[in-house]
Scaffold this active site. Structure first.
Site, PDB file in Angstrom:
ATOM      1  N   LYS A 235       0.789  -1.299  -0.160  1.00 41.64           N
ATOM      2  CA  LYS A 235      -0.326   0.035   0.265  1.00 41.64           C
ATOM      3  C   LYS A 235       0.601   1.285   0.035  1.00 41.64           C
ATOM      4  O   LYS A 235       1.418   1.858   0.944  1.00 41.64           O
ATOM      5  CB  LYS A 235      -0.681  -0.033   1.471  1.00 41.64           C
TER       6      LYS A 235
ATOM      7  N   THR B 133       5.098   8.084  14.003  1.00 45.36           N
ATOM      8  CA  THR B 133       4.839   7.313  15.576  1.00 45.36           C
ATOM      9  C   THR B 133       3.630   7.377  15.823  1.00 45.36           C
ATOM     10  O   THR B 133       3.271   6.479  16.902  1.00 45.36           O
ATOM     11  CB  THR B 133       5.628   8.630  17.095  1.00 45.36           C
TER      12      THR B 133
ATOM     13  N   GLU C  83       9.037   1.224  11.368  1.00 36.72           N
ATOM     14  CA  GLU C  83      10.078   2.472  11.202  1.00 36.72           C
ATOM     15  C   GLU C  83       9.503   3.804  11.218  1.00 36.72           C
ATOM     16  O   GLU C  83       7.849   4.260  10.626  1.00 36.72           O
ATOM     17  CB  GLU C  83      10.677   2.160  10.324  1.00 36.72           C
TER      18      GLU C  83
ATOM     19  N   CYS D 132      13.096  10.638   7.766  1.00 36.45           N
ATOM     20  CA  CYS D 132      12.992  10.819   9.272  1.00 36.45           C
ATOM     21  C   CYS D 132      14.316   9.958  10.168  1.00 36.45           C
ATOM     22  O   CYS D 132      14.546  10.399  11.957  1.00 36.45           O
ATOM     23  CB  CYS D 132      12.405   9.028   9.249  1.00 36.45           C
TER      24      CYS D 132
ATOM     25  N   GLU E 219       9.461  15.911  15.693  1.00 41.11           N
ATOM     26  CA  GLU E 219       9.692  16.090  14.421  1.00 41.11           C
ATOM     27  C   GLU E 219       9.588  17.107  13.714  1.00 41.11           C
ATOM     28  O   GLU E 219       7.882  16.715  13.531  1.00 41.11           O
ATOM     29  CB  GLU E 219       9.635  14.243  13.740  1.00 41.11           C
TER      30      GLU E 219
END
Length: 487
Positions: free
Chosen positions: A188, A242, A262, A296, A394
């Site tokens: 996907k 996350t 990840e 990331c 982030e």
């Protein structure tokens, strides 16, 4: 299947919905609009997969896995040969893949060539060699006169849910080891980057990969969510935020379904007192601003010794200010646009917050006058407290926070004072010195005087950066289950 560009409006029109070895047309389906990050213009439309398509893809993958002569039962040498054929087909399409990715998400073309164009084939070659040189069975001598045969088996049908920032590279972090182990997959891709998925489907068919082994479902979050708990899926591998990773872990956990996650990062770059900044300028740019900061593992917290702090601030300020900003497809571009208008607003919100928190703006902070795309100037903040929001959350954009430290013990403490633990860097003229510091950092990966993941080494994070590992033999093991036979 081939790419066809309409001369009337310049849009790329084709369907990457790939199930059971063939492309499926959905003329009446809901479409996903793909825009250029550099121009904001629509460059393609893709038919969105439905829940019925997801069911069909999982069923096709199950048939390809369960068949007595299916992919799971191929000898490692046969699978390795197929992986190499796929690598060759990807290489033949590498420049077009790089162009499509760059147009969609704003990745500078030079970066797209190096990563999206070349890395997938390299990972396939690595896993082809790995399975040819290893065994799936070993006999272990027991404490008595009996022994145990330990057999590594493929898991089954794997759902791969991908992000938009490195769409092909991160696909093959998962796809290559999953296939090498004998699994079948349903992919996907992110709805922001779907055009390159059509090239992948084309390469799969040209490589002669059996029908059902790889299936591609272009769609929205509903398709990814559906796959997470689909009864025909045996494992989920996800790369993304996350927040979404936690939700996937919770839902998969209730089913006792294995996951590899990840997730995000807020990595630290520790500048030691003896670091030669000019020598490592290019590597420092890559470690912190690769792909416009939409990476990331980027080292976006820069920890600098107080006695050299002004020098480091000046260095990173110039590194950002001198970066060439422009259309992602221009080979000279170093900083391209954000992937979307919504993401640019998010990054700009963090820049405004940095100012409000009292950080000193060294350079950037606005929108460059380089065109209509979703651009943000590479931005450097100095005098940032490690507890500040821009140092803890982030941002996923070209925004760096420079934080002073006293001694190395404080540098280590600041680096570890984060809810994330994916990447990081240590910069020094003395590798042994840097290695002593690197060993103390709570992170899944860290680089000395550079940062790039290696195909033969495990990659992944700790804390809020995820669970499980990709790449290396450890990445292969994530797609195998252990079967002990007591002899």
């Amino acid at each position: 299947m081939s790419l066809e560009t309409s001369l009337a409006d310049g849009q790329i029109r084709y369907n990457p919905l790939f199930i059971d070895g063939s492309v499926h047309s959905r003329p009446d389906a809901e479409t996903i609009t793909i825009s250029s990050a550099s121009t904001t213009q629509i460059i393609g439309r893709v038919a969105a997969a439905t829940i019925n398509d997801a069911d069909a893809a999982v069923a096709a993958a199950r048939r390809a896995f369960d068949a007595p002569s299916g992919w799971a039962h191929w000898q490692p040498q046969e699978r390795a040969a197929a992986l190499r054929r796929l690598a060759d087909q990807l290489t033949a399409r590498s420049s077009e893949t790089a162009r499509l990715v760059s147009a969609q998400n704003g990745m500078p073309y030079s970066t797209a060539v190096a990563f999206e164009g070349n890395v997938p084939a390299g990972i396939l070659q690595y896993y082809a060699a790995l399975i040819e040189g290893s065994t799936t069975e070993e006999t272990r001598a027991g404490a008595t006169d009996r022994s145990t045969l330990v057999h590594r088996k493929p898991l089954g049908v794997i759902a791969l849910i991908l992000p938009w920032n490195f769409p092909q590279t991160l696909t093959f972090f998962k796809l290559a080891p999953a296939l090498a182990a004998g699994n079948t997959v349903v992919i996907k891709p992110s709805s922001e980057t779907l055009l390159d998925s059509g090239l992948l489907a084309e390469a799969i068919m040209a490589a002669g990969i059996p029908a059902g082994v790889i299936n591609i479902l272009p769609g929205g979050d509903d398709i990814g969510s559906y796959l997470v708990t689909h009864p025909g899926v045996d494992k989920v591998s996800f790369t993304g935020s996350t927040t979404v990773g936690r939700e996937i872990a919770s839902r998969a956990g209730s089913l006792l379904r294995p996951v590899t996650l990840e997730l995000g990062g807020k990595s630290a770059a520790i500048i030691l007192g003896d670091a030669d900044l000019e020598t490592h300028a290019e590597a420092m740019f890559t470690a912190s601003l690769l792909n416009n900061g939409q990476t990331c593992f980027a080292s976006t917290r820069i920890l600098a010794p107080r006695r050299r702090y002004n020098e480091v601030v000046e260095f990173y300020g110039q590194l950002a200010a001198k970066a060439v900003i422009g259309d992602a497809l221009n080979p000279a571009t170093q900083i391209g646009p954000m992937v979307s208008e919504a993401h640019r607003r998010n990054v700009e919100g963090y820049i405004a917050l940095g100012r409000a928190e009292g950080a000193r703006l060294v350079t950037g902070g606005g929108r460059p006058d380089v065109g209509p795309g979703w651009f943000v100037e590479p931005t450097v903040f100095a005098d940032v407290d490690n507890s500040a929001v821009i140092a803890q959350e982030e941002i996923f954009g070209p925004v760096l926070a420079l934080i002073p430290y006293g001694d190395e013990a404080e540098a280590v403490r600041l680096a570890n004072d984060s809810s994330y633990g994916l990447g990081g860097t240590v910069w020094s003229s003395d590798q042994e010195h840097a290695l002593r510091v690197a060993r103390q950092i709570q992170t899944g990966t860290i680089g000395i005087n550079h940062y790039l993941p290696a195909p033969d080494a495990p990659y992944g994070g700790v804390k809020n950066s995820g669970m499980g590992r990709e790449l290396g033999p450890e990445g292969l093991a994530q797609y195998q289950e252990l079967h002990s036979i007591y002899l």
